[in-house]
Design a protein around this motif. Structure first.
Motif, mmCIF file in Angstrom:
data_model
loop_
_atom_site.group_PDB
_atom_site.id
_atom_site.type_symbol
_atom_site.label_atom_id
_atom_site.label_comp_id
_atom_site.label_asym_id
_atom_site.label_seq_id
_atom_site.Cartn_x
_atom_site.Cartn_y
_atom_site.Cartn_z
ATOM 1 N N HIS A 43 36.459 17.130 -25.034
ATOM 2 C CA HIS A 43 35.295 16.858 -24.182
ATOM 3 C C HIS A 43 35.165 15.345 -24.057
ATOM 4 C CE1 HIS A 43 33.525 20.807 -23.521
ATOM 5 N NE2 HIS A 43 33.857 21.099 -24.772
ATOM 6 N N SER A 44 35.172 14.853 -22.829
ATOM 7 C CA SER A 44 35.023 13.414 -22.637
ATOM 8 C C SER A 44 33.587 12.970 -22.862
ATOM 9 C CB SER A 44 35.464 13.018 -21.227
ATOM 10 O OG SER A 44 34.650 13.668 -20.249
ATOM 11 N N HIS A 45 32.613 13.852 -22.547
ATOM 12 C CA HIS A 45 31.199 13.525 -22.644
ATOM 13 C C HIS A 45 30.404 14.806 -22.378
ATOM 14 C CE1 HIS A 45 31.765 13.779 -18.337
ATOM 15 N NE2 HIS A 45 30.458 13.846 -18.183
ATOM 16 N N ILE A 46 29.108 14.722 -22.597
ATOM 17 C CA ILE A 46 28.201 15.788 -22.186
ATOM 18 C C ILE A 46 27.101 15.137 -21.347
ATOM 19 C CG2 ILE A 46 26.512 17.521 -22.929
ATOM 20 C CD1 ILE A 46 29.402 18.348 -23.434
ATOM 21 N N GLU A 82 54.523 15.683 -41.406
ATOM 22 C CA GLU A 82 55.944 15.829 -41.117
ATOM 23 C C GLU A 82 56.279 17.088 -40.337
ATOM 24 O OE1 GLU A 82 57.983 15.700 -44.813
ATOM 25 O OE2 GLU A 82 57.530 13.582 -45.194
ATOM 26 N N ARG A 83 55.527 18.165 -40.546
ATOM 27 C CA ARG A 83 55.887 19.458 -39.965
ATOM 28 C C ARG A 83 54.806 20.037 -39.058
ATOM 29 N NH1 ARG A 83 56.239 19.226 -45.139
ATOM 30 N NH2 ARG A 83 54.403 20.552 -45.407
ATOM 31 N N LEU A 84 53.605 19.590 -39.180
ATOM 32 C CA LEU A 84 52.468 20.196 -38.500
ATOM 33 C C LEU A 84 52.614 20.109 -36.988
ATOM 34 C CD1 LEU A 84 49.706 21.397 -39.568
ATOM 35 C CD2 LEU A 84 48.703 19.203 -38.897
ATOM 36 N N LEU A 85 52.475 21.266 -36.308
ATOM 37 C CA LEU A 85 52.444 21.266 -34.847
ATOM 38 C C LEU A 85 51.116 20.702 -34.376
ATOM 39 C CD1 LEU A 85 53.989 24.777 -34.070
ATOM 40 C CD2 LEU A 85 55.137 22.576 -34.226
ATOM 41 N N LEU A 86 51.158 19.944 -33.293
ATOM 42 C CA LEU A 86 50.011 19.156 -32.840
ATOM 43 C C LEU A 86 49.586 19.640 -31.466
ATOM 44 C CD1 LEU A 86 51.687 15.800 -33.873
ATOM 45 C CD2 LEU A 86 49.982 17.070 -35.214
ATOM 46 N N GLY A 87 48.488 20.410 -31.415
ATOM 47 C CA GLY A 87 48.119 21.062 -30.172
ATOM 48 C C GLY A 87 46.734 20.691 -29.672
ATOM 49 N N THR A 88 46.555 20.851 -28.375
ATOM 50 C CA THR A 88 45.229 20.768 -27.783
ATOM 51 C C THR A 88 44.709 22.185 -27.606
ATOM 52 O OG1 THR A 88 46.331 20.583 -25.616
ATOM 53 C CG2 THR A 88 45.488 18.570 -26.607
ATOM 54 N N GLY A 89 43.464 22.370 -27.967
ATOM 55 C CA GLY A 89 42.916 23.719 -27.907
ATOM 56 C C GLY A 89 41.471 23.731 -27.423
ATOM 57 N N VAL A 90 41.285 23.466 -26.104
ATOM 58 C CA VAL A 90 42.301 23.171 -25.093
ATOM 59 C C VAL A 90 41.959 21.852 -24.413
ATOM 60 C CG1 VAL A 90 42.889 25.577 -24.598
ATOM 61 C CG2 VAL A 90 41.013 24.505 -23.329
ATOM 62 N N ALA A 91 43.004 21.225 -23.801
ATOM 63 C CA ALA A 91 42.779 20.039 -22.984
ATOM 64 C C ALA A 91 42.196 20.455 -21.642
ATOM 65 C CB ALA A 91 44.094 19.284 -22.773
ATOM 66 N N LEU A 92 41.154 19.759 -21.219
ATOM 67 C CA LEU A 92 40.496 20.078 -19.948
ATOM 68 C C LEU A 92 41.224 19.343 -18.834
ATOM 69 C CD1 LEU A 92 36.792 19.925 -21.151
ATOM 70 C CD2 LEU A 92 38.329 21.911 -21.003
ATOM 71 N N LEU A 93 42.309 19.945 -18.402
ATOM 72 C CA LEU A 93 43.201 19.291 -17.451
ATOM 73 C C LEU A 93 42.532 19.056 -16.105
ATOM 74 C CD1 LEU A 93 45.991 18.145 -16.967
ATOM 75 C CD2 LEU A 93 46.825 20.457 -16.509
ATOM 76 N N VAL A 94 41.523 19.838 -15.764
ATOM 77 C CA VAL A 94 40.830 19.622 -14.491
ATOM 78 C C VAL A 94 40.003 18.332 -14.525
ATOM 79 C CG1 VAL A 94 40.746 22.074 -13.992
ATOM 80 C CG2 VAL A 94 38.782 20.997 -15.124
ATOM 81 N N GLN A 95 39.885 17.723 -15.688
ATOM 82 C CA GLN A 95 39.149 16.478 -15.835
ATOM 83 C C GLN A 95 40.064 15.307 -16.208
ATOM 84 O OE1 GLN A 95 35.201 18.880 -17.507
ATOM 85 N NE2 GLN A 95 36.063 17.217 -18.719
ATOM 86 N N ARG A 96 41.365 15.522 -16.101
ATOM 87 C CA ARG A 96 42.315 14.496 -16.535
ATOM 88 C C ARG A 96 43.330 14.194 -15.438
ATOM 89 N NH1 ARG A 96 42.980 13.074 -21.797
ATOM 90 N NH2 ARG A 96 41.485 13.953 -23.287
ATOM 91 N N ASP A 97 43.675 12.923 -15.302
ATOM 92 C CA ASP A 97 44.701 12.525 -14.348
ATOM 93 C C ASP A 97 46.042 13.120 -14.769
ATOM 94 O OD1 ASP A 97 45.693 10.468 -12.188
ATOM 95 O OD2 ASP A 97 47.009 10.233 -13.933
ATOM 96 N N PRO A 98 46.749 13.780 -13.864
ATOM 97 C CA PRO A 98 47.991 14.467 -14.282
ATOM 98 C C PRO A 98 49.097 13.517 -14.704
ATOM 99 C CG PRO A 98 47.687 14.613 -11.903
ATOM 100 C CD PRO A 98 46.409 14.070 -12.465
ATOM 101 N N LEU A 99 49.246 12.385 -14.043
ATOM 102 C CA LEU A 99 50.316 11.460 -14.427
ATOM 103 C C LEU A 99 50.043 10.850 -15.795
ATOM 104 C CD1 LEU A 99 51.020 9.679 -11.015
ATOM 105 C CD2 LEU A 99 52.351 11.482 -12.119
#
Length: 277
Positions: A43-46, A82-99
């Protein structure tokens, strides 16, 4: 997805803030307890000035107002694990520049030696979307185009995309992700549209059914179809819920770590770890 999913994967999802267990402690704590993945909310902000309610009911909890940027936070975790998978859960792609987002995920994957997992979602806070210039009515189509454009950037030496919402002429962008053809993509949400999107992009990241409705766990996973891997978020922290989702064939089981003080967070992680054996 990395082969750890065959085990199945066990992970933790949380909303990292400036008041919760700091990422440099959280990452090693998860590895020490045998977890294989961390997923962070976005969340970028509320927006202020009007009532804000949680989609599950009631006023928004404090953590939504204080959320750390997931990519910066996961980069910190990458440096101390060293091993931990690093995920977004979830990234709000509709609010983020795709490039820029393509660059961030590829950089995380490069610096972590192939540990990024890209969870995406269309979001639910309409005011937050509007402040990013996103029309909530068309956010699904926007999400689809932005994700398709990001895949082009990740997988093509000369990337080009021309759509209704995303449009760019040939360009160069490095680094490319370490994982091939690109980091695994998991789509959040429980709607039919979210499931269809998961079939299109790779995997599904729904929230679990409640502890009182575990009989529906198999039905929930079956709705995605046999070829879609499912990582289930916010699985109730009980042996019964873990067993139900394992028997249903979940590729991953993820527990939600609430916004509690650091000492309590470590106690919660110990309790979660006891469930995964």
């Amino acid at each position: 997805m990395p082969t750890v999913l065959g085990t199945p994967l066990f992970g933790v999802q949380t909303i990292a803030t400036d008041e919760t267990l700091q990422p440099a402690r959280l990452g090693p704590a998860l590895e020490e307890r045998g977890f294989q993945a961390l997923f962070l909310a976005d969340h970028s902000h509320i927006p202020a000035g009007r009532p804000t309610t949680d989609p599950r009911g009631g006023e928004l909890r404090r953590q939504f107002f204080r959320t750390l940027d997931p990519f910066v936070t996961l980069g910190t975790v990458a440096g101390v694990t060293e091993r931990l998978l690093l995920g977004t859960g979830v990234a709000l792609l509709v609010q983020r520049d795709p490039l820029q987002t393509a660059k961030e995920v590829a950089t995380l994957d490069f610096l972590s030696n192939g540990r990024a997992v890209f969870g995406i979602g269309a979001g639910w806070h309409r005011g937050e979307m509007r402040n990013h210039g996103t029309d909530p009515r068309t956010r699904g189509a926007l999400l689809d185009e932005r994700m398709a454009a990001i895949i082009e950037v990740w997988t093509k030496e000369r990337a080009e995309f021309h759509g209704r919402y995303v449009d760019f002429d040939p360009l160069f962008a490095w680094p490319k992700p370490v994982q091939r053809p690109h980091p695994p993509i998991y789509v959040g949400g429980g709607s039919a549209k979210a499931i269809a999107r998961a079939r299109r992009f790779g995997g599904w990241l729904p929230n679990a059914v409640g502890a009182d409705d575990l009989g529906a766990a198999a039905e929930q996973l079956a709705s995605a179809g046999p070829d879609v891997p499912v990582i289930v978020n916010a699985v109730p922290p009980t042996a019964e819920a873990v067993a139900a989702y394992r028997e249903a064939g979940a590729a991953g089981i993820v527990f939600h770590l609430p916004d509690v003080p650091p000492a309590e967070a470590l106690r919660r992680l110990d309790a979660f770890a006891a469930l995964i054996g």
